[in-house]
Design a protein around this motif. Structure first.
Motif, PDB file in Angstrom:
ATOM      1  N   LYS A  20      12.891   3.489  -6.325  1.00  0.00           N
ATOM      2  CA  LYS A  20      12.435   4.861  -5.785  1.00  0.00           C
ATOM      3  C   LYS A  20      11.338   4.820  -4.815  1.00  0.00           C
ATOM      4  CE  LYS A  20      13.652   6.237 -10.648  1.00  0.00           C
ATOM      5  NZ  LYS A  20      13.433   6.930 -11.658  1.00  0.00           N
ATOM      6  N   ASP A  23      10.798   8.236  -3.306  1.00  0.00           N
ATOM      7  CA  ASP A  23      10.437   9.321  -4.330  1.00  0.00           C
ATOM      8  C   ASP A  23       8.793   9.010  -4.251  1.00  0.00           C
ATOM      9  OD1 ASP A  23      12.863  10.132  -4.709  1.00  0.00           O
ATOM     10  OD2 ASP A  23      13.037   9.133  -6.832  1.00  0.00           O
ATOM     11  N   ALA A  24       8.354   8.205  -3.916  1.00  0.00           N
ATOM     12  CA  ALA A  24       7.020   7.843  -3.751  1.00  0.00           C
ATOM     13  C   ALA A  24       6.214   8.353  -2.683  1.00  0.00           C
ATOM     14  CB  ALA A  24       6.546   6.502  -4.163  1.00  0.00           C
ATOM     15  N   SER A  25       4.944   8.687  -2.622  1.00  0.00           N
ATOM     16  CA  SER A  25       4.249   9.020  -1.246  1.00  0.00           C
ATOM     17  C   SER A  25       3.868   7.691  -0.686  1.00  0.00           C
ATOM     18  CB  SER A  25       2.893   9.767  -1.462  1.00  0.00           C
ATOM     19  OG  SER A  25       2.022   8.808  -2.090  1.00  0.00           O
ATOM     20  N   LYS A  28       1.241   5.840  -2.283  1.00  0.00           N
ATOM     21  CA  LYS A  28       1.698   5.112  -3.712  1.00  0.00           C
ATOM     22  C   LYS A  28       2.308   3.963  -3.419  1.00  0.00           C
ATOM     23  CE  LYS A  28       0.306   8.392  -6.825  1.00  0.00           C
ATOM     24  NZ  LYS A  28      -0.208   8.448  -8.035  1.00  0.00           N
ATOM     25  N   ALA A  29       3.356   4.258  -2.465  1.00  0.00           N
ATOM     26  CA  ALA A  29       4.302   2.976  -2.175  1.00  0.00           C
ATOM     27  C   ALA A  29       3.557   1.665  -1.743  1.00  0.00           C
ATOM     28  CB  ALA A  29       5.398   3.340  -1.345  1.00  0.00           C
TER      29      ALA A  29
END
Length: 81
Positions: A20, A23-25, A28-29
């Protein structure tokens, strides 16, 4: 505790599949990758979305059979200090 189990799995993993990612900023990734690298600098990180992993990417890595390093990177660093 679940956190210890997850940390142990990353410490001894040859491959970590980071799902995902889209889906993460980006922050965050990047944080997730940094956590993985801090626990296991040698693991291969495969970034995917919707669990879309090519089976060949996770097989025939040339690492099996092997025995995990009994001293994860954080423990080696602590012992060196």
């Amino acid at each position: 505790m679940m956190v210890h189990l997850l940390a142990n799995q990353i410490e001894f993993a040859d491959v970590v599949i980071l799902n995902k990612v889209k889906d993460a900023s980006p922050e965050k990734a990047d944080a997730a990758r940094e956590i993985i690298r801090n626990l296991n600098a040698d693991t291969q990180i495969i970034k995917v979305d919707h669990s879309d992993v090519v089976a060949v990417a996770t097989t025939r890595l040339g690492t099996l059979p092997h025995y995990p390093d009994p001293f994860p990177i954080w423990r080696r660093a602590a012992q060196a200090a």
